[in-house]
Design a protein around this motif. Structure first.
Motif: not given
Length: 315
Positions: A244-268
Motif C-alpha cells: 500500500r506504500q503506507d510507510w507509517a504503518a510499515w514502520a509500526q509493523a517493523w517495530q512490532q516485528l523487532d519486539a517479537t520475532r526479532g527479540a526471540a531470535l536475539l535471545a536464541a
C-alpha cells in the motif's frame, strides 16, 4: 516445517524516498544488536523486473528449488506440503483480481483488497471453469482468493508473483512464451465474460471492486526428488503496508516485528544457538549468520558501527 532459527523477513526495505525516510527514523534495537553479532554474507541482487521478489528468490534458494526467477513451482510445492499429490504434473495458482485501466497503464490492485467471499468466488469459479477446461486446464477452488490449476502449459511457464505485480502496471510482468499466448487469449475472453457477470453487479451495489481478470503465478512442476530441507521462518507482516506504500504503518509493523520475532531470535543467539537472519527488500536480499567467536570478534569490530538503516537501504 519452518526453521525457527532462520528468520526470513520480506519487505524489510522499500525503494521510495518516503520508505527510506521512514526507515531512518525507526529504532530497531534488537535488529541492531543482531546485525552487530552476526556475520554478513554477500548481498544477492535481484533485477527490479525479475518475476519474483527478493524474499521469494531467497526462499527458493533455501529450499533447494532455485531453478530460475519465475520458475519456482510454488503451487505444486504448497499442494505437496498440504498432503496432496502433485505427481509429475505442472501446477499454478489462478488468482481472481481487479485491473484498474488508465490512459497508459493497467494497474493490478492487491487481490486481498477484493474481499472476495466464498459465495461470489463459487459463482465466478462455476462460470470460468469450463473455459479453462477447453484449454486443458483443470481448476480447483482452493480458497476464494486463490484457485489451484493443473495443466501442461504451466510446465515451462515463467510467471510473475503477486508480490511483484500488486499495485503495479501489469504490462511489465505479463508472461512471454508460446504457451503464454493461450493465457493472454484466455484472459481477454474472461475479461469480456466478467464485464457483464451478475456477481460484479452485486459487488458494485456493495461498493466492492469488480473481479475483471485473473493472474497466474507459482507455475511449474516439482522435480522428481524434492530436498528434505526445513524452510526458513518467513515473516510477511510488513507486506500489506509495503504494497500500500503506507510507510507509517510499515514502520509500526517493523517495530512490532523487532519486539517479537526479532527479540526471540536475539535471545536464541544470546543462548549460544546458531541463528540466521535474511533481510529482503525490493532489489536484493542478504543473509546474516552466526560465526565462530574469534571470527565474530573480527567481524563485529569491523561492521559493528554500521546502523541497521544503512544496511536495509542497500536492499
Amino acid at each position: 516445517m519452518s526453521d525457527p532459527t532462520h528468520l526470513l523477513i520480506a519487505f524489510a526495505a522499500g525503494g521510495t524516498p518516503a520508505a527510506k525516510e521512514a526507515l531512518r527514523a525507526m529504532r530497531l534495537p534488537r535488529l541492531e544488536r543482531l546485525l552487530q553479532r552476526l556475520q554478513p554474507l554477500p548481498p544477492e541482487p535481484v533485477d527490479e523486473l525479475a518475476p519474483e521478489a527478493p524474499h521469494e528468490r531467497a526462499l527458493a534458494r533455501a529450499l533447494g528449488l532455485d531453478s530460475g526467477a519465475g520458475r519456482t513451482p510454488w503451487a505444486a510445492l504448497a499442494l505437496q506440503r498440504a498432503g496432496g499429490a502433485p505427481g509429475p504434473h505442472a501446477w499454478a495458482w489462478i488468482t481472481p483480481c481487479h485491473w484498474r485501466v488508465g490512459m497508459d497503464q493497467v494497474l493490478m490492485q492487491d487481490p486481498a483488497a477484493l474481499e472476495l467471499h466464498d459465495e461470489h468466488a463459487r459463482e465466478l469459479f462455476a462460470a470460468l471453469q469450463a473455459w479453462f477446461a477447453d484449454d486443458g486446464i483443470e481448476l480447483n477452488l482452493e480458497t476464494p482468493q486463490r484457485w489451484l490449476a493443473r495443466g501442461e502449459l504451466f510446465r515451462d511457464l515463467v510467471s510473475a508473483s503477486l508480490d511483484r505485480v500488486s499495485g503495479r502496471d501489469v504490462a511489465a510482468w505479463m508472461p512471454e512464451s508460446p504457451q503464454a499466448r493461450i493465457l493472454h487469449r484466455l484472459q481477454s475472453e474472461m475479461q469480456m465474460l466478467l464485464y457483464t457477470h451478475p456477481v460484479n453487479d452485486a459487488r458494485a451495489a456493495q461498493g466492492l471492486p469488480a473481479v475483471n481478470s485473473f493472474w497466474v503465478s507459482g507455475a511449474g512442476a516439482l522435480p522428481p526428488t524434492v530436498p528434505e530441507i526445513s524452510a526458513p521462518a518467513l515473516d510477511l507482516s510488513l507486506r500489506e503496508s509495503a504494497l500500500r506504500q503506507d510507510w507509517a504503518a510499515w514502520a509500526q509493523a517493523w517495530q512490532q516485528l523487532d519486539a517479537t520475532r526479532g527479540a526471540a531470535l536475539l535471545a536464541a543467539q544470546e543462548r549460544g544457538e546458531p541463528v540466521r537472519l535474511t533481510l529482503c527488500g525490493e532489489r536484493a536480499w542478504q543473509t546474516f549468520e552466526s560465526a565462530p567467536r574469534r571470527l565474530f570478534q573480527r567481524v563485529s569490530g569491523f561492521f559493528g558501527t554500521k546502523p541497521a538503516s544503512m544496511r536495509l537501504e542497500q536492499l
